[in-house]
Motif scaffolding. Structure first.
Motif, PDB file in Angstrom:
ATOM      1  N   VAL A   1       6.504  14.213  -0.526  1.00 53.58           N
ATOM      2  CA  VAL A   1       5.137  14.517  -0.942  1.00 53.58           C
ATOM      3  C   VAL A   1       4.247  13.277  -0.879  1.00 53.58           C
ATOM      4  O   VAL A   1       4.578  12.243  -1.455  1.00 53.58           O
ATOM      5  N   ASP A   2       3.137  13.404  -0.148  1.00 49.38           N
ATOM      6  CA  ASP A   2       2.136  12.339  -0.134  1.00 49.38           C
ATOM      7  C   ASP A   2       1.212  12.582  -1.328  1.00 49.38           C
ATOM      8  O   ASP A   2       0.334  13.448  -1.286  1.00 49.38           O
ATOM      9  N   GLU A   3       1.436  11.819  -2.397  1.00 45.27           N
ATOM     10  CA  GLU A   3       0.608  11.949  -3.597  1.00 45.27           C
ATOM     11  C   GLU A   3      -0.295  10.730  -3.758  1.00 45.27           C
ATOM     12  O   GLU A   3      -0.542  10.250  -4.874  1.00 45.27           O
TER      13      GLU A   3
ATOM     14  N   GLY B   1       0.812  -1.219   0.000  1.00 45.02           N
ATOM     15  CA  GLY B   1       0.000   0.000   0.000  1.00 45.02           C
ATOM     16  C   GLY B   1       0.843   1.266   0.000  1.00 45.02           C
ATOM     17  O   GLY B   1       2.075   1.215   0.170  1.00 45.02           O
ATOM     18  N   THR B   2       0.166   2.400  -0.196  1.00 38.85           N
ATOM     19  CA  THR B   2       0.870   3.685  -0.133  1.00 38.85           C
ATOM     20  C   THR B   2       1.276   3.981   1.298  1.00 38.85           C
ATOM     21  O   THR B   2       2.186   4.770   1.552  1.00 38.85           O
ATOM     22  N   THR B   3       0.614   3.328   2.238  1.00 34.37           N
ATOM     23  CA  THR B   3       1.044   3.409   3.636  1.00 34.37           C
ATOM     24  C   THR B   3       2.536   3.101   3.726  1.00 34.37           C
ATOM     25  O   THR B   3       3.303   3.839   4.361  1.00 34.37           O
TER      26      THR B   3
ATOM     27  N   LYS C   1      -3.193   8.907   8.352  1.00 33.34           N
ATOM     28  CA  LYS C   1      -2.647   8.241   9.541  1.00 33.34           C
ATOM     29  C   LYS C   1      -1.306   7.560   9.274  1.00 33.34           C
ATOM     30  O   LYS C   1      -0.502   7.405  10.191  1.00 33.34           O
ATOM     31  N   SER C   2      -1.033   7.191   8.005  1.00 32.31           N
ATOM     32  CA  SER C   2       0.241   6.513   7.714  1.00 32.31           C
ATOM     33  C   SER C   2       1.429   7.406   8.056  1.00 32.31           C
ATOM     34  O   SER C   2       2.479   6.916   8.475  1.00 32.31           O
ATOM     35  N   ALA C   3       1.282   8.729   7.897  1.00 35.78           N
ATOM     36  CA  ALA C   3       2.389   9.643   8.185  1.00 35.78           C
ATOM     37  C   ALA C   3       2.599   9.756   9.695  1.00 35.78           C
ATOM     38  O   ALA C   3       3.738   9.725  10.184  1.00 35.78           O
TER      39      ALA C   3
ATOM     40  N   ILE D   1       2.963   7.443  -4.285  1.00 30.68           N
ATOM     41  CA  ILE D   1       1.937   7.512  -5.340  1.00 30.68           C
ATOM     42  C   ILE D   1       0.999   6.319  -5.220  1.00 30.68           C
ATOM     43  O   ILE D   1       1.442   5.181  -5.341  1.00 30.68           O
ATOM     44  N   SER D   2      -0.296   6.562  -5.032  1.00 31.64           N
ATOM     45  CA  SER D   2      -1.249   5.435  -4.985  1.00 31.64           C
ATOM     46  C   SER D   2      -1.676   5.046  -6.388  1.00 31.64           C
ATOM     47  O   SER D   2      -2.719   5.492  -6.857  1.00 31.64           O
ATOM     48  N   MET D   3      -0.898   4.183  -7.023  1.00 27.38           N
ATOM     49  CA  MET D   3      -1.308   3.732  -8.363  1.00 27.38           C
ATOM     50  C   MET D   3      -2.682   3.073  -8.318  1.00 27.38           C
ATOM     51  O   MET D   3      -3.428   3.083  -9.286  1.00 27.38           O
ATOM     52  N   HIS D   4      -2.995   2.459  -7.155  1.00 32.00           N
ATOM     53  CA  HIS D   4      -4.271   1.738  -7.097  1.00 32.00           C
ATOM     54  C   HIS D   4      -5.456   2.678  -6.955  1.00 32.00           C
ATOM     55  O   HIS D   4      -6.604   2.248  -7.053  1.00 32.00           O
ATOM     56  N   LYS D   5      -5.206   3.967  -6.763  1.00 30.81           N
ATOM     57  CA  LYS D   5      -6.336   4.896  -6.704  1.00 30.81           C
ATOM     58  C   LYS D   5      -6.599   5.367  -8.135  1.00 30.81           C
ATOM     59  O   LYS D   5      -7.234   4.658  -8.891  1.00 30.81           O
ATOM     60  N   SER D   6      -6.086   6.549  -8.516  1.00 30.49           N
ATOM     61  CA  SER D   6      -6.457   7.008  -9.866  1.00 30.49           C
ATOM     62  C   SER D   6      -5.650   6.341 -10.978  1.00 30.49           C
ATOM     63  O   SER D   6      -5.963   6.503 -12.153  1.00 30.49           O
TER      64      SER D   6
HETATM   65  C1  LIG Z   1      -3.408  10.909   1.800  1.00 30.82           C
HETATM   66  C2  LIG Z   1      -3.194   9.427   1.923  1.00 30.82           C
HETATM   67  N1  LIG Z   1      -1.961   8.955   2.111  1.00 30.82           N
HETATM   68  C3  LIG Z   1      -1.703   7.640   2.212  1.00 30.82           C
HETATM   69  C4  LIG Z   1      -2.715   6.708   2.126  1.00 30.82           C
HETATM   70  C5  LIG Z   1      -2.398   5.254   2.292  1.00 30.82           C
HETATM   71  O1  LIG Z   1      -2.683   4.506   1.156  1.00 30.82           O
HETATM   72  P1  LIG Z   1      -2.952   2.931   1.169  1.00 30.82           P
HETATM   73  O2  LIG Z   1      -4.384   2.740   1.576  1.00 30.82           O
HETATM   74  O3  LIG Z   1      -2.646   2.505  -0.220  1.00 30.82           O
HETATM   75  O4  LIG Z   1      -2.030   2.302   2.158  1.00 30.82           O
HETATM   76  C6  LIG Z   1      -4.041   7.158   1.924  1.00 30.82           C
HETATM   77  C7  LIG Z   1      -5.154   6.206   1.824  1.00 30.82           C
HETATM   78  O5  LIG Z   1      -6.273   6.520   1.534  1.00 30.82           O
HETATM   79  C8  LIG Z   1      -4.283   8.549   1.840  1.00 30.82           C
HETATM   80  O6  LIG Z   1      -5.535   9.033   1.692  1.00 30.82           O
END
Ligand SMILES: Cc1ncc(COP(=O)(O)O)c(C=O)c1O
Length: 482
Positions: free
Chosen positions: A196-198, A91-93, A118-120, A224-229
């Motif tokens: 940068v949290d993208e 995940g982007t987490t 919350k990941s940050a 970068i959340s490839m799995h989002k957009s």
């Molecule tokens: C701003 C932001 N950063 C990081 C994440 C973490 O992404 P992931 O769910 O892929 O771990 C999210 C998840 O929605 C998010 O909204």
């Protein structure tokens, strides 16, 4: 970007070759191409389980890529204009946490807006770094947190010249962008890294007329959340590095928490999606933006709802706006966003991305169709007709400025006790509490619990927001510092 090279998808191609070879599996996974788990095959299909394989020489290894994954990472870096890219499967987490962990250590400072995911904040629990929070401005009419203003970032930098990095959301869940170029410049002039949290910004690298992306703005790293957009499978993600990054060290940090059994379904989906974005992303996101604009005009025609767009831009706290984001403010129809979210799902079979106390959001992407947008607008008109109430006023925003008394790590590991939530006012929280999505903690470890925060939590729960964070399942109790 090298368009000819971008036609390659090395991980995907290696998997297709591997599939044709019909290799006898005396390795994990134990389902052995599905033969040991008929139910899984009938659920997922032979093609899917047939490539659910473990790392092996012809398929490379994500923990130390030397062949096809290395090539896929190089192509990804090229497509995103980065110096290096890590394919991520946690995940982007994990990408956000790797950015933070590779730039700040225990006791070192990192400047960040408080409305981070919350990941940050959890990264700070892991590494013991000290957050210097910048309060985002809030739009009290819309009820949303905005971006960081340059004057506020400047002040934080001047007051904390020893900070090692600045973390920036680009864009926020609501589509709001800060002045990224100016913040990156400020960071670099003061010897700090720009991270940068993208998670919500993959498309910024491909679509026309969208806010600037992290690599173009000169940032050091981006998640970068490839799995989002970007269209890849859920949980697949990318960590980008700018010039001068210590890739070897970052790789060691990534490997602290990364699985040693990376899913090839996720890796192949990253490879295929990157190729698609590189070759077709411009046109796709032009269409997505047009669809979102159409949706905004249809929804604003209904009256009462406010689907906001570029008109919000103010040169400061809303330096730019990501027009692919379709966020609808519901206050004037007397319903919370979460109420509209629930009605859309329960009565109209429409699943939205999230609803908070004032807004409901539709994630518009390459997979959407105009007839679905029309269905959404029709359902919103119906909801207004049937369920509208007098305008309410609960909270000015989805954001309450924190009173910070301890770092997230200190509070997380401190001596603590569990109390009924209503008896915690004035105490320091050892836990986070948030609505998920959007996953921005309303309370983080180390922050003072106030009546305003408890009122917010109570209202969010009453209105049906999905809450998470505390150990107590129904959030009737909270852990606080002794
Ligand atoms: C701003 C932001 N950063 C990081 C994440 C973490 O992404 P992931 O769910 O892929 O771990 C999210 C998840 O929605 C998010 O909204």
């Amino acid at each position: 970007m090298d368009v000819i090279r971008q036609k390659r998808a090395p991980v995907y191609e290696a998997l297709e070759k591997f599939r044709r070879q019909r290799v006898v599996p005396f390795d994990v996974p134990g389902h052995k191409r599905g033969r040991g788990n008929a139910e899984l095959v009938s659920f997922l299909g032979e093609r899917c389980v047939g490539i659910d394989v473990n790392s092996m020489k012809p398929l490379d290894n994500l923990c130390h890529p030397v062949s096809v994954i290395k090539e896929a990472e190089e192509l990804t870096a090229d497509a995103f204009g980065a110096s290096h890219a890590f394919l991520m499967v946690n995940g982007t987490t994990s990408a956000v946490q790797a950015m933070v962990l590779s730039n700040v250590k225990a006791g070192e400072k990192i400047i960040m807006p408080r409305n981070v995911h919350k990941s940050a904040i959890n990264a700070l629990i892991l590494c013991g770094a000290v957050p210097v929070y910048i309060d985002p401005k809030v739009d009290t009419k819309l009820g949303i947190p905005l971006g960081m203003e340059i004057a506020d970032v400047k002040r934080a930098v001047e007051e904390n010249p020893d900070a090692k990095a600045i973390l920036i959301n680009n864009p926020s869940y609501y589509g709001i962008c800060s002045d990224l170029r100016a913040i990156v410049k400020l960071a670099h002039e003061n010897g700090m890294k720009a991270l940068v949290d993208e998670a919500h910004g993959t498309h910024l690298y491909f679509g026309p007329n969208l806010p600037v992306n992290a690599m173009t703005a000169g940032a050091d790293m981006a998640a970068i959340s490839m799995h989002k957009s970007g269209g890849s499978l859920t949980q697949s993600s990318i960590l980008l590095c700018g010039p001068g990054a210590n890739v070897g060290y970052i790789s060691r940090i990534v490997n602290l928490t990364q699985t040693t059994s990376a899913s090839y379904l996720l890796l192949a989906s990253l490879d295929i999606s990157r190729r698609n974005l590189a070759l077709n992303g411009h046109d796709s996101f032009e269409k997505v933006t047009a669809m979102a604009q159409y949706a905004r005009s249809e929804i604003n025609e209904i009256g009462g709802y406010y689907a906001y767009g570029n008109e919000l831009i103010n040169g400061g706290s809303i330096y730019d706006f990501d027009e692919t984001k379709l966020v609808v403010n519901t206050r004037s129809v007397g319903l919370t966003g979460i109420e509209v979210y629930d009605l859309l799902r329960d009565e109209y079979d429409i699943q939205m991305e999230f609803g908070d106390l004032s807004n409901v959001m539709a994630y518009i992407s390459i997979g959407d169709r105009l007839q679905d947008i029309e269905r959404l607008a029709g359902a919103l008109a119906d909801i207004k007709r049937i369920y509208a109430k007098p305008e309410y006023s609960f909270f000015s925003a989805e954001y309450i400025s924190p009173i910070v008394k301890a770092t997230p790590q200190e509070a997380f590991y401190a001596e603590k006790e569990s109390l009924p939530i209503e008896s915690t006012i004035g105490r320091i929280s050892a836990e986070s509490v948030m609505c998920y999505p959007p996953g921005i903690p309303i309370l983080s470890p180390g922050e003072v619990i106030t009546k305003e925060i408890l009122d917010y939590i109570k209202t969010a729960m009453e209105k049906g927001c999905s809450m998470q964070g505390p150990e107590s399942e129904d959030i009737s109790e909270l852990f606080v510092l002794k």
